[in-house]
Design an enzyme around this catalytic site. Structure first.
Site, PDB file in Angstrom:
ATOM      1  N   THR A 188     -21.164  40.104   9.957  1.00 16.72           N
ATOM      2  CA  THR A 188     -21.928  39.569  11.093  1.00 16.72           C
ATOM      3  C   THR A 188     -21.669  38.071  11.144  1.00 16.72           C
ATOM      4  O   THR A 188     -21.417  37.448  10.107  1.00 16.72           O
ATOM      5  CB  THR A 188     -23.445  39.794  10.931  1.00 16.72           C
ATOM      6  OG1 THR A 188     -23.863  39.067   9.780  1.00 16.72           O
ATOM      7  CG2 THR A 188     -23.786  41.243  10.754  1.00 16.72           C
ATOM      8  N   GLU A 333     -24.714  45.850  12.468  1.00 18.07           N
ATOM      9  CA  GLU A 333     -25.329  46.774  11.515  1.00 18.07           C
ATOM     10  C   GLU A 333     -25.542  48.176  12.091  1.00 18.07           C
ATOM     11  O   GLU A 333     -25.807  49.116  11.354  1.00 18.07           O
ATOM     12  CB  GLU A 333     -26.701  46.234  11.069  1.00 18.07           C
ATOM     13  CG  GLU A 333     -26.650  44.992  10.193  1.00 18.07           C
ATOM     14  CD  GLU A 333     -26.559  43.687  10.985  1.00 18.07           C
ATOM     15  OE1 GLU A 333     -26.104  43.716  12.145  1.00 18.07           O
ATOM     16  OE2 GLU A 333     -26.939  42.646  10.433  1.00 18.07           O
ATOM     17  N   TRP A 449     -46.385  33.324  23.601  1.00 21.58           N
ATOM     18  CA  TRP A 449     -44.959  33.562  23.371  1.00 21.58           C
ATOM     19  C   TRP A 449     -44.236  33.653  24.701  1.00 21.58           C
ATOM     20  O   TRP A 449     -44.685  34.336  25.621  1.00 21.58           O
ATOM     21  CB  TRP A 449     -44.740  34.853  22.595  1.00 21.58           C
ATOM     22  CG  TRP A 449     -45.064  34.725  21.140  1.00 21.58           C
ATOM     23  CD1 TRP A 449     -46.115  35.287  20.487  1.00 21.58           C
ATOM     24  CD2 TRP A 449     -44.330  34.000  20.154  1.00 21.58           C
ATOM     25  NE1 TRP A 449     -46.085  34.959  19.158  1.00 21.58           N
ATOM     26  CE2 TRP A 449     -44.998  34.165  18.917  1.00 21.58           C
ATOM     27  CE3 TRP A 449     -43.170  33.221  20.179  1.00 21.58           C
ATOM     28  CZ2 TRP A 449     -44.544  33.589  17.730  1.00 21.58           C
ATOM     29  CZ3 TRP A 449     -42.714  32.649  18.983  1.00 21.58           C
ATOM     30  CH2 TRP A 449     -43.405  32.838  17.783  1.00 21.58           C
TER      31      TRP A 449
HETATM   32  P1  ADP Z   1     -24.452  38.135  16.480  1.00 22.46           P
HETATM   33  O1  ADP Z   1     -25.737  37.982  15.713  1.00 22.46           O
HETATM   34  O2  ADP Z   1     -23.369  37.242  16.061  1.00 22.46           O
HETATM   35  O3  ADP Z   1     -24.658  38.134  17.968  1.00 22.46           O
HETATM   36  P2  ADP Z   1     -24.197  40.988  16.638  1.00 22.46           P
HETATM   37  O4  ADP Z   1     -23.121  41.279  17.593  1.00 22.46           O
HETATM   38  O5  ADP Z   1     -24.393  41.900  15.515  1.00 22.46           O
HETATM   39  O6  ADP Z   1     -23.931  39.582  16.061  1.00 22.46           O
HETATM   40  O7  ADP Z   1     -25.507  40.788  17.486  1.00 22.46           O
HETATM   41  C1  ADP Z   1     -26.555  41.675  17.535  1.00 22.46           C
HETATM   42  C2  ADP Z   1     -27.677  41.059  18.311  1.00 22.46           C
HETATM   43  O8  ADP Z   1     -27.300  40.846  19.675  1.00 22.46           O
HETATM   44  C3  ADP Z   1     -28.899  41.922  18.403  1.00 22.46           C
HETATM   45  O9  ADP Z   1     -29.681  41.807  17.242  1.00 22.46           O
HETATM   46  C4  ADP Z   1     -29.602  41.347  19.647  1.00 22.46           C
HETATM   47  O10 ADP Z   1     -30.320  40.168  19.342  1.00 22.46           O
HETATM   48  C5  ADP Z   1     -28.450  40.970  20.523  1.00 22.46           C
HETATM   49  N1  ADP Z   1     -28.200  42.031  21.512  1.00 22.46           N
HETATM   50  C6  ADP Z   1     -27.277  43.008  21.458  1.00 22.46           C
HETATM   51  N2  ADP Z   1     -27.316  43.770  22.573  1.00 22.46           N
HETATM   52  C7  ADP Z   1     -28.298  43.272  23.362  1.00 22.46           C
HETATM   53  C8  ADP Z   1     -28.830  43.609  24.650  1.00 22.46           C
HETATM   54  N3  ADP Z   1     -28.342  44.607  25.362  1.00 22.46           N
HETATM   55  N4  ADP Z   1     -29.858  42.870  25.113  1.00 22.46           N
HETATM   56  C9  ADP Z   1     -30.377  41.841  24.412  1.00 22.46           C
HETATM   57  N5  ADP Z   1     -29.891  41.465  23.195  1.00 22.46           N
HETATM   58  C10 ADP Z   1     -28.876  42.163  22.675  1.00 22.46           C
END
Ligand code: ADP
Length: 547
Positions: A188, A333, A449
């Site tokens: 990640t 993950e 929030w």
């Molecule tokens: P990074 O933390 O570098 O972005 P990841 O690709 O694993 O790595 O990111 C996952 C995160 O991206 C999720 O935990 C969430 O916060 C965000 N995310 C993924 N898909 C969506 C979505 N459709 N809408 C909002 N947030 C999203």
């Protein structure tokens, strides 16, 4: 009484069987790649399997065996796909590395994974040359090109991909591995602390591939042409290099040219039916299609994930361009998506505006994935579409720990096996989740929030907004206040007062930002999402340009 076992064969679920299947039954289906060298490369699944066998022999000749990590720093293309299958096929692990990471992070990741080989695309040779001396475990660097394009390089023990595979046998006796064996590894990007390794197994990837092939999911089939814009170094291109062969679908890899014009050309020329990527890519495509008044006619599904799809974006694709959008949520993950917005008949039958509401949520859980939201005290919150808490998931393609990182594992996975995602969400009675924000990006103003995602989505609906980001700014009176950052579309003029007034009509009063900052460029993370940490550093220290 002892349990009575079934009498069915326990054929292990191994990823190589996907390519074997595609080669046998869809052998002449094409894999098209825009190469780094220039021309479009075309071959088919039958040829891909043969070259994968040759590559497997090559890996063995370099001493790679079960459990060894083989790194890739590469774009989406056919050689990368061969590595996706050859390394796991022999029991090794294909470790994809994001070239957009800071060189220090690349150095950390390679050393932490103890990669023995590193395959690198021409584009990234200079990047890897800069860190090569620090990559202690790497025995050979393999440049992913042919002899004619082999650059002069200071990489120690550099090999040429095509020379390495040439002349080797085109079949391989793929070993019968344990399906729980590791197949792929992806770190990640680590917005906080060091990157963490997610180690996918053959089994998890196979179950995931089968799931995305379901008709109620992406439903890849033999008449599909699938173009993953999402990079193969970002969560395995969301599993598409595994799902597409299982569906017998044609694959199109865009290589290094991810700008809107080149993407459009490939989507159009190859008659792509399904494509997938992060919102930033689609925002650029929308801008391009509007400016040039060009349209795409073959796409049956456009997947948006990795960050929230705004209502304006979904609306543009669906209403203006006639392109059906599926929005999904996931993380490294979760092997890519754990939810998607293929609507149930009840929601699909709603009037357009209400349907859009469900499409901009993140969708319902996929089969086999358990999902819940929990409060501060760890108890499960009601599924009422209102109660917001940390999103937790578990299932057969969700990480149960991080590679060689006990502290990170303990922090993320609880005793009941739930992965705590760090995302705040609501779940409604019909099971649709809505991501409110990442925990660390939420804004706390006067005890309330505020969701940065809500504000960004609303701002994207204002004419002329190409991209919007909202970050928290410290405030002596309220604790924090939201600051709106906007990148206007080419040539657009946005009056600050009007966009703030527009927001005031759409969000709670306390959530309306006091200020808007216009930037020509919004910084992005290595995976193409808005880099809020960088924005905070840029704007909280330096407020020049604030309106
Ligand atoms: P990074 O933390 O570098 O972005 P990841 O690709 O694993 O790595 O990111 C996952 C995160 O991206 C999720 O935990 C969430 O916060 C965000 N995310 C993924 N898909 C969506 C979505 N459709 N809408 C909002 N947030 C999203």
């Amino acid at each position: 009484m002892p349990a009575l076992n079934g009498l069915m064969m326990e054929t292990p679920l191994l990823v190589i069987s996907l390519l074997e299947y595609a080669a046998r039954y869809h052998g002449d289906t094409e894999i098209v790649s825009r190469t780094i060298e220039g021309p479009i490369h075309r071959y088919d699944y039958a040829r891909c399997l043969k070259r994968t066998a040759q590559l497997a022999h090559a890996l063995r000749s370099l001493g790679i065996g079960q459990g060894d990590r083989v790194a890739t720093v590469a774009w989406n293309g056919y050689r990368h796909m061969e590595l996706y299958y050859a390394a796991p096929g022999i029991g090794a692990v294909c470790h994809t590395i994001n070239p957009r990471l800071h060189p220090d992070q690349i150095d950390y990741i390679v050393n932490h994974a103890e990669d023995r080989l590193l395959f690198v695309d021409l584009t990234f040779v200079p990047l890897i040359e800069r860190v090569a001396q620090r990559l202690k475990s790497v025995e050979h660097f393999v440049v992913m090109t042919d002899a004619a394009h082999m650059p002069k390089t200071v990489l120690p023990n550099a090999l040429c991909f095509e020379d390495l595979v040439a002349g080797r046998p085109e079949t391989y006796e793929w070993p019968e591995l344990d399906e729980r064996a590791a197949a792929l590894l992806c770190y990640t990007s680590g917005t906080t602390g060091n990157p963490k390794g997610v180690l996918y197994s053959h089994r998890s990837m196979m179950i995931y591939a089968m799931n995305i092939c379901l008709g109620k999911s992406f439903g890849y089939g033999p008449t599909d042409v699938v173009l993953p814009v999402v990079p193969m170094f970002h969560v395995n291109a969301w599993g598409i290099p595994f799902g597409a062969p299982l569906g017998g679908s044609k694959l199109v890899y865009p290589g290094a040219k991810l700008d809107a014009e080149n993407l459009f050309e490939l989507l159009d020329n190859e008659k792509v039916t399904v494509t997938a990527g992060v919102p930033t890519v689609w925002a650029a495509l929308i801008d391009y299609m509007r400016r040039t008044n060009r349209r795409l006619n073959s796409i049956r599904m456009l997947a948006i994930g990795g960050a929230a799809a705004s209502r304006a974006m979904v609306d543009t694709f669906e209403r203006e361009f006639g392109i059906h959008v599926v929005h999904g949520w996931g993380m490294t993950e979760t092997s890519a998506s754990a939810t998607d917005t293929r609507l149930a008949p009840q929601e699909a039958a709603l009037p357009y505006d209400d349907r859009l509401l469900f499409k901009t949520k993140q969708g319902r859980g996929r089969c086999f994935v358990d999902i819940k939201v929990i409060g501060e005290d760890g108890t499960e919150l009601p599924r009422d579409g209102k109660s917001a808490g940390e999103l937790c998931v578990r299932g057969p393609w969700i990480a149960r720990g991080y590679y060689n990182d006990e502290a990170a594992t303990r922090a993320a996975v609880d005793a009941e096996g739930w992965l705590h995602t760090g995302d705040v969400a609501t779940i409604d009675a019909r099971g649709y989740i809505q991501i409110v924000d990442r925990k660390k990006d939420m804004i706390k103003s006067g005890g309330e929030w505020i969701s940065s995602i809500d504000l960004e989505n609303a701002a994207c609906g204002f004419p002329g907004v190409a991209e919007a980001a909202v970050i928290a700014r410290p405030d002596p009176r309220w604790g924090e206040r939201p600051l709106l950052v906007v990148r206007p579309a080419q040539g657009a003029k946005i009056p600050p007062k009007e966009i703030l007034k527009y927001l005031a009509d759409r969000v709670a009063r306390y959530a309306v930002p006091d200020e808007v900052v216009f930037l020509d460029e919004i910084p992005h993370t290595a995976t193409g999402k808005i880099a809020k940490r960088v924005l905070r550093q840029q704007l909280i220290a330096d407020k020049k340009g604030a309106a």
